[in-house]
Design an enzyme around this catalytic site. Structure first.
Site, PDB file in Angstrom:
ATOM      1  N   GLY A   1      18.026 -24.283  15.297  1.00 53.34           N
ATOM      2  CA  GLY A   1      16.857 -23.694  14.632  1.00 53.34           C
ATOM      3  C   GLY A   1      16.878 -22.180  14.753  1.00 53.34           C
TER       4      GLY A   1
ATOM      5  N   ARG B   1      12.945 -29.562  10.809  1.00 55.80           N
ATOM      6  CA  ARG B   1      12.257 -28.515  11.588  1.00 55.80           C
ATOM      7  C   ARG B   1      11.412 -27.639  10.659  1.00 55.80           C
ATOM      8  NH1 ARG B   1      15.542 -27.153  16.159  1.00 55.80           N
ATOM      9  NH2 ARG B   1      13.843 -25.785  16.810  1.00 55.80           N
TER      10      ARG B   1
ATOM     11  N   SER C   1       6.236 -17.464  18.505  1.00 54.34           N
ATOM     12  CA  SER C   1       7.623 -17.899  18.376  1.00 54.34           C
ATOM     13  C   SER C   1       8.561 -16.703  18.306  1.00 54.34           C
ATOM     14  CB  SER C   1       7.778 -18.753  17.111  1.00 54.34           C
ATOM     15  OG  SER C   1       9.141 -18.862  16.765  1.00 54.34           O
TER      16      SER C   1
ATOM     17  N   GLN D   1      11.566 -16.950  17.544  1.00 54.86           N
ATOM     18  CA  GLN D   1      12.438 -17.151  16.383  1.00 54.86           C
ATOM     19  C   GLN D   1      11.798 -16.531  15.134  1.00 54.86           C
ATOM     20  OE1 GLN D   1      13.626 -21.245  16.042  1.00 54.86           O
ATOM     21  NE2 GLN D   1      14.410 -21.308  18.124  1.00 54.86           N
TER      22      GLN D   1
ATOM     23  N   ASP E   1      11.460 -24.131  26.623  1.00 58.24           N
ATOM     24  CA  ASP E   1      12.634 -25.014  26.644  1.00 58.24           C
ATOM     25  C   ASP E   1      12.833 -25.687  27.998  1.00 58.24           C
ATOM     26  OD1 ASP E   1      13.193 -24.387  24.016  1.00 58.24           O
ATOM     27  OD2 ASP E   1      14.513 -22.738  24.539  1.00 58.24           O
TER      28      ASP E   1
ATOM     29  N   ARG F   1      18.597 -30.648  25.288  1.00 58.32           N
ATOM     30  CA  ARG F   1      17.798 -30.427  26.505  1.00 58.32           C
ATOM     31  C   ARG F   1      17.368 -31.750  27.128  1.00 58.32           C
ATOM     32  NH1 ARG F   1      18.452 -25.474  27.450  1.00 58.32           N
ATOM     33  NH2 ARG F   1      18.465 -24.135  25.634  1.00 58.32           N
TER      34      ARG F   1
HETATM   35  O1  LIG Z   1      14.553 -17.069  20.147  1.00 62.39           O
HETATM   36  C1  LIG Z   1      15.200 -18.014  20.586  1.00 62.39           C
HETATM   37  O2  LIG Z   1      16.440 -17.948  20.738  1.00 62.39           O
HETATM   38  C2  LIG Z   1      14.525 -19.262  20.966  1.00 62.39           C
HETATM   39  C3  LIG Z   1      13.168 -19.289  20.979  1.00 62.39           C
HETATM   40  C4  LIG Z   1      12.389 -20.494  21.304  1.00 62.39           C
HETATM   41  O3  LIG Z   1      11.839 -20.938  20.113  1.00 62.39           O
HETATM   42  P1  LIG Z   1      10.406 -20.419  19.648  1.00 62.39           P
HETATM   43  O4  LIG Z   1      10.314 -19.001  20.101  1.00 62.39           O
HETATM   44  O5  LIG Z   1      10.353 -20.578  18.165  1.00 62.39           O
HETATM   45  O6  LIG Z   1       9.446 -21.327  20.361  1.00 62.39           O
HETATM   46  C5  LIG Z   1      13.216 -21.574  21.950  1.00 62.39           C
HETATM   47  O7  LIG Z   1      12.579 -22.808  21.939  1.00 62.39           O
HETATM   48  C6  LIG Z   1      14.572 -21.713  21.313  1.00 62.39           C
HETATM   49  O8  LIG Z   1      15.306 -22.622  22.042  1.00 62.39           O
HETATM   50  C7  LIG Z   1      15.333 -20.440  21.316  1.00 62.39           C
HETATM   51  C1  LIG Z   2      18.221 -23.562  21.281  1.00 64.09           C
HETATM   52  C2  LIG Z   2      17.269 -24.439  21.111  1.00 64.09           C
HETATM   53  O1  LIG Z   2      16.712 -24.772  19.964  1.00 64.09           O
HETATM   54  P1  LIG Z   2      16.800 -24.283  18.460  1.00 64.09           P
HETATM   55  O2  LIG Z   2      17.408 -25.440  17.688  1.00 64.09           O
HETATM   56  O3  LIG Z   2      15.375 -24.052  18.136  1.00 64.09           O
HETATM   57  O4  LIG Z   2      17.660 -23.051  18.375  1.00 64.09           O
HETATM   58  C3  LIG Z   2      16.670 -25.172  22.269  1.00 64.09           C
HETATM   59  O5  LIG Z   2      15.969 -26.113  22.082  1.00 64.09           O
HETATM   60  O6  LIG Z   2      16.917 -24.817  23.392  1.00 64.09           O
END
Ligand SMILES: O=C(O)C1=C[C@@H](OP(=O)(O)O)[C@@H](O)[C@H](O)C1
Ligand SMILES: C=C(OP(=O)(O)O)C(=O)O
Length: 342
Positions: free
Chosen positions: A6, A34, A79, A81, A228, A301
């Site tokens: 994701g 997702r 988030s 992300q 996580d 995980r």
């Molecule tokens: O920025 C990142 O690399 C991540 C942010 C998290 O997601 P969110 O910030 O969308 O919750 C986390 O769960 C994911 O595994 C990695």
């Molecule tokens: C890296 C992760 O997820 P994502 O698929 O959101 O990148 C995670 O769950 O640790």
């Protein structure tokens, strides 16, 4: 083979939204469920043309970018992300991007962009990025605390353990797991040694030894900074005295699996006393877990959390889908063998 990240899909979407060509992003069955509306909607506001399934909320995403407008955006979810996606898009916008976050999430993107010469200003929960061309830098990537968390919990819950994890990144926007384990009474059984700064990030060696843990109630601002780690913390809670509650963690439902349902169902098979809640779980400590057949549900995980549960359980645990661990930790099983062989 289609991928499962994701993070990659969301960050790449931000980058591609500023590029004047057509891109199509897709992934495996899990990634295609997702939520992508959270990035598509603000990128569309910036002027990118993006189409996806289910009203532009699910991958595959078709992106034709270029000529982005600056936006001021109230992020509905905390988030990293989404934040990183919009910062990457903001690099090629015609003015500053302003983001208002509901709570702090990991800040690696802010730190790295600043190191690469971008103008990033954080003021509490507000973040402003002025578009710039980034310059190349050498980056020392610290050890991933989310991967280290499995060994921390393994060391603490196993009756006869001492595990040292070297070079763990302890960026405060990621280190909630250390605070949570300390709240559970880990004390000197979870020690930070050789604390130093590497590549602009705080780093230490973490030593975990067998401990007697107690239950905690966890919710609010700590959740996004350890999201996580909640599945493996649920394993720790199985071995703690009393009733642990996780709340404000509904985001777990939209990760690689619905991590509330899958953590509950698999730990129950091993004898855990655990119930799902809409936004978290409730776990009552039990005197032991018992090894049995469990399932990773395509979630790295969960596979690794079940391995930690299996280490402390009586009897044999068989994890179906154990290969999923390689999504974030390709050497996990090798490291597991090396710590168990002393
Ligand atoms: O920025 C990142 O690399 C991540 C942010 C998290 O997601 P969110 O910030 O969308 O919750 C986390 O769960 C994911 O595994 C990695
Ligand atoms: C890296 C992760 O997820 P994502 O698929 O959101 O990148 C995670 O769950 O640790």
């Amino acid at each position: 083979m289609p991928g499962n990240s994701g993070t990659s899909m969301r960050l790449l979407s931000g980058l591609l939204a500023g590029q004047e060509f057509l891109s199509v992003l897709t992934g495996d069955a899990s990634l295609r469920t997702r939520p992508m509306g959270r990035i598509v909607q603000p990128l569309q506001q910036m002027g990118a043309s993006i189409m996806g399934r289910h009203g532009d909320t699910l991958a595959p995403l078709a992106i034709r970018g270029g000529n982005l407008r600056p936006i001021e955006y109230d992020m509905p979810v905390a988030s990293a992300q989404v934040k990183s996606c919009l910062m990457l898009a903001g690099l090629s916008a015609t003015g500053p991007t302003v983001l208002h976050q509901p709570a702090l999430s990991r800040d690696h993107t802010e730190r790295m962009m600043a190191a690469m010469g971008a103008q990033v200003n954080s003021d509490g929960l507000a973040l402003t990025l002025i578009p710039t061309t980034l310059k190349a830098v050498d980056v020392a990537v610290p050890g991933d605390i989310s991967s280290a968390a499995f060994w921390m919990v393994a060391g603490l819950i196993h009756p006869n353990a001492r595990v040292t994890i070297t070079g763990v990144g302890l960026n405060p926007s990621r280190a909630g797991i250390i605070d949570a384990l300390q709240m559970m009474g880990a004390g000197d059984c979870l020690r930070l040694e050789n604390q130093r700064t590497e590549g602009g990030e705080p780093v230490a060696d973490v030593v975990a030894t067998s401990a007697s843990l107690q239950a905690i109630e966890l919710g609010g601002e700590i959740i996004p900074i350890m999201i996580d780690e909640l599945p493996v913390l649920a394993v720790a809670a199985c071995f703690a005295r009393g009733q642990t509650v996780f709340r404000d963690a509904a985001e777990l439902r939209v990760k690689e699996s619905d991590r509330i349902e899958t953590t509950v169902s698999e730990l129950r098979r091993m004898g855990a006393d655990i119930d799902p809640r809409e936004d978290g779980m409730v776990i009552r400590g039990v005197s032991k877990l018992t090894g049995t057949d469990v399932e990773s549900h395509g979630d790295h995980r969960l596979a690794m959390s079940l391995a930690v549960a299996g280490l402390a359980a009586a009897g044999t645990t068989t994890i179906h889908g154990s290969e999923d661990a390689s999504v974030s930790y390709p050497n996990f099983w090798e490291h597991l063998r090396s710590i168990t062989n002393g």
